[in-house]
Design a protein around this motif. Structure first.
Motif, PDB file in Angstrom:
ATOM      1  N   ASP A 105      13.281 -17.574  -2.809  1.00 19.73           N
ATOM      2  CA  ASP A 105      13.574 -16.371  -3.577  1.00 19.73           C
ATOM      3  C   ASP A 105      12.298 -15.782  -4.179  1.00 19.73           C
ATOM      4  O   ASP A 105      12.151 -14.560  -4.264  1.00 19.73           O
ATOM      5  CB  ASP A 105      14.571 -16.686  -4.702  1.00 19.73           C
ATOM      6  N   ARG A 106      11.367 -16.661  -4.579  1.00 17.87           N
ATOM      7  CA  ARG A 106      10.117 -16.168  -5.158  1.00 17.87           C
ATOM      8  C   ARG A 106       9.304 -15.401  -4.123  1.00 17.87           C
ATOM      9  O   ARG A 106       8.757 -14.341  -4.412  1.00 17.87           O
ATOM     10  CB  ARG A 106       9.284 -17.331  -5.702  1.00 17.87           C
ATOM     11  N   LEU A 107       9.234 -15.951  -2.902  1.00 20.21           N
ATOM     12  CA  LEU A 107       8.472 -15.278  -1.855  1.00 20.21           C
ATOM     13  C   LEU A 107       9.047 -13.896  -1.575  1.00 20.21           C
ATOM     14  O   LEU A 107       8.301 -12.907  -1.459  1.00 20.21           O
ATOM     15  CB  LEU A 107       8.486 -16.122  -0.579  1.00 20.21           C
TER      16      LEU A 107
ATOM     17  N   ALA B  40       7.935  -6.892  -4.609  1.00 12.26           N
ATOM     18  CA  ALA B  40       7.096  -6.322  -5.664  1.00 12.26           C
ATOM     19  C   ALA B  40       5.967  -5.491  -5.079  1.00 12.26           C
ATOM     20  O   ALA B  40       5.524  -4.510  -5.692  1.00 12.26           O
ATOM     21  CB  ALA B  40       6.517  -7.446  -6.528  1.00 12.26           C
ATOM     22  N   TYR B  41       5.507  -5.855  -3.905  1.00  7.38           N
ATOM     23  CA  TYR B  41       4.451  -5.086  -3.241  1.00  7.38           C
ATOM     24  C   TYR B  41       5.008  -3.817  -2.596  1.00  7.38           C
ATOM     25  O   TYR B  41       4.408  -2.740  -2.684  1.00  7.38           O
ATOM     26  CB  TYR B  41       3.770  -5.951  -2.181  1.00  7.38           C
ATOM     27  N   VAL B  42       6.160  -3.947  -1.948  1.00  2.00           N
ATOM     28  CA  VAL B  42       6.709  -2.847  -1.155  1.00  2.00           C
ATOM     29  C   VAL B  42       7.368  -1.779  -2.018  1.00  2.00           C
ATOM     30  O   VAL B  42       7.169  -0.570  -1.803  1.00  2.00           O
ATOM     31  CB  VAL B  42       7.727  -3.405  -0.131  1.00  2.00           C
ATOM     32  N   LEU B  43       8.154  -2.200  -2.991  1.00  3.29           N
ATOM     33  CA  LEU B  43       9.014  -1.276  -3.728  1.00  3.29           C
ATOM     34  C   LEU B  43       8.274  -0.099  -4.353  1.00  3.29           C
ATOM     35  O   LEU B  43       8.715   1.053  -4.204  1.00  3.29           O
ATOM     36  CB  LEU B  43       9.797  -2.049  -4.793  1.00  3.29           C
ATOM     37  N   PRO B  44       7.157  -0.296  -5.057  1.00  7.07           N
ATOM     38  CA  PRO B  44       6.512   0.853  -5.708  1.00  7.07           C
ATOM     39  C   PRO B  44       6.056   1.943  -4.743  1.00  7.07           C
ATOM     40  O   PRO B  44       5.977   3.107  -5.129  1.00  7.07           O
ATOM     41  CB  PRO B  44       5.319   0.213  -6.431  1.00  7.07           C
ATOM     42  N   ALA B  45       5.745   1.585  -3.503  1.00  8.63           N
ATOM     43  CA  ALA B  45       5.309   2.593  -2.537  1.00  8.63           C
ATOM     44  C   ALA B  45       6.430   3.547  -2.165  1.00  8.63           C
ATOM     45  O   ALA B  45       6.183   4.680  -1.753  1.00  8.63           O
ATOM     46  CB  ALA B  45       4.772   1.911  -1.282  1.00  8.63           C
ATOM     47  N   PHE B  46       7.681   3.093  -2.319  1.00  5.46           N
ATOM     48  CA  PHE B  46       8.828   3.933  -2.002  1.00  5.46           C
ATOM     49  C   PHE B  46       9.427   4.589  -3.240  1.00  5.46           C
ATOM     50  O   PHE B  46      10.311   5.430  -3.119  1.00  5.46           O
ATOM     51  CB  PHE B  46       9.936   3.091  -1.348  1.00  5.46           C
TER      52      PHE B  46
ATOM     53  N   LEU C  52       1.428  -6.328   6.926  1.00  8.40           N
ATOM     54  CA  LEU C  52       2.409  -5.707   6.026  1.00  8.40           C
ATOM     55  C   LEU C  52       1.958  -4.318   5.618  1.00  8.40           C
ATOM     56  O   LEU C  52       2.751  -3.374   5.605  1.00  8.40           O
ATOM     57  CB  LEU C  52       2.616  -6.590   4.783  1.00  8.40           C
ATOM     58  N   LEU C  53       0.684  -4.174   5.284  1.00  5.75           N
ATOM     59  CA  LEU C  53       0.173  -2.871   4.867  1.00  5.75           C
ATOM     60  C   LEU C  53       0.308  -1.856   5.993  1.00  5.75           C
ATOM     61  O   LEU C  53       0.711  -0.710   5.774  1.00  5.75           O
ATOM     62  CB  LEU C  53      -1.288  -2.991   4.434  1.00  5.75           C
TER      63      LEU C  53
ATOM     64  N   VAL D 233      10.957  -5.992   3.865  1.00 12.83           N
ATOM     65  CA  VAL D 233      10.855  -7.235   3.106  1.00 12.83           C
ATOM     66  C   VAL D 233      11.290  -8.419   3.964  1.00 12.83           C
ATOM     67  O   VAL D 233      10.603  -9.442   4.029  1.00 12.83           O
ATOM     68  CB  VAL D 233      11.698  -7.160   1.816  1.00 12.83           C
ATOM     69  N   ARG D 234      12.422  -8.290   4.647  1.00 16.35           N
ATOM     70  CA  ARG D 234      12.920  -9.408   5.460  1.00 16.35           C
ATOM     71  C   ARG D 234      11.978  -9.734   6.615  1.00 16.35           C
ATOM     72  O   ARG D 234      11.721 -10.902   6.914  1.00 16.35           O
ATOM     73  CB  ARG D 234      14.324  -9.086   5.981  1.00 16.35           C
ATOM     74  N   ALA D 235      11.484  -8.700   7.279  1.00 18.06           N
ATOM     75  CA  ALA D 235      10.569  -8.929   8.395  1.00 18.06           C
ATOM     76  C   ALA D 235       9.277  -9.591   7.914  1.00 18.06           C
ATOM     77  O   ALA D 235       8.741 -10.496   8.571  1.00 18.06           O
ATOM     78  CB  ALA D 235      10.255  -7.608   9.102  1.00 18.06           C
ATOM     79  N   THR D 236       8.785  -9.161   6.767  1.00 20.23           N
ATOM     80  CA  THR D 236       7.533  -9.717   6.247  1.00 20.23           C
ATOM     81  C   THR D 236       7.703 -11.157   5.797  1.00 20.23           C
ATOM     82  O   THR D 236       6.845 -12.005   6.060  1.00 20.23           O
ATOM     83  CB  THR D 236       7.026  -8.857   5.071  1.00 20.23           C
TER      84      THR D 236
END
Length: 218
Positions: A78-80, A86-92, A158-159, A193-196
């Protein structure tokens, strides 16, 4: 006038890249004279740095807040997932072109990252490297069996996926024959997120033994 110059420069950079756009191009687009640009920003480099600052300050702060919360999750799986989110969400999060988001700034980042310009590379490093190191370290804490270099590679991918998802959402709609909507941000976030997470959890790459050891065995 300062805001008009910023908007004009961001629009031109996101369309043509940094190298191909001149100070006069920006001034003409903004309805200003070239002296106004140098007065407010000193140079084209200074203008680009200000564009990054006004977008990336908010996005980096939001990522840091979400990362701090993710680090407190006890279950490693769950942490991962929380770290990647946390990385992806702000970009959207921003539907506008201000405050850290928007397709125009994302397109600008993607185009400039591919140009290989030394000034651009320095600005990107100055703006993002501290936050990127924090995420890589957090992922490494959750996957301590992986070499940190493996995590750097996978974070790099990911980026690229994040850029592509934000800049060309219509491709998802087209290739799915309309069954998926590439502009559906919540779905894009979940898929990314799932793919990463799955990619991060893959076994490390098998590497051959160094040539010297192979020769010694022979």
């Amino acid at each position: 006038m300062r805001e008009a110059i910023l908007t004009a420069a961001e629009s031109l950079f996101s369309t043509h890249g940094f190298n191909a756009v001149s100070i006069r191009d920006i001034a003409d687009e903004a309805g200003a004279n070239p002296g106004s640009l140098t007065y407010h920003f000193k140079s084209k480099d200074g203008l680009l740095l200000e564009i990054y600052r006004r977008h990336c300050g908010p996005i980096n702060r939001r990522r840091s807040e979400l990362l701090a919360a993710a680090r407190r999750v006890r279950d490693l799986q769950d942490r991962l997932e929380a770290i990647v989110r946390a990385y992806v969400l702000p970009a959207f999060s921003s539907g506008s072109d201000l405050a850290g988001g928007g397709a125009r700034f994302t397109r600008l980042r993607a185009i400039l990252s591919a140009e290989g310009n030394e000034v651009v590379d320095r600005i990107i490093a100055q703006t993002f490297d501290d936050t990127s190191h924090a995420f890589i370290d957090a992922i490494h804490d959750s996957l301590p069996h992986l070499p940190r270099t493996e995590i750097v590679w996978r974070s790099h991918f990911l980026l690229g996926a994040l850029y592509y998802a934000l800049v060309t959402p219509e491709r998802v709609s087209r290739l799915s024959r309309g069954r998926a909507d590439g502009t559906d941000a919540p779905e894009a976030i979940e898929q990314l997120v799932r793919a990463t997470v799955a990619a991060l959890q893959a076994p490390p790459v098998d590497r051959p033994e160094p040539l010297r050891k192979q020769t010694a065995k022979a």
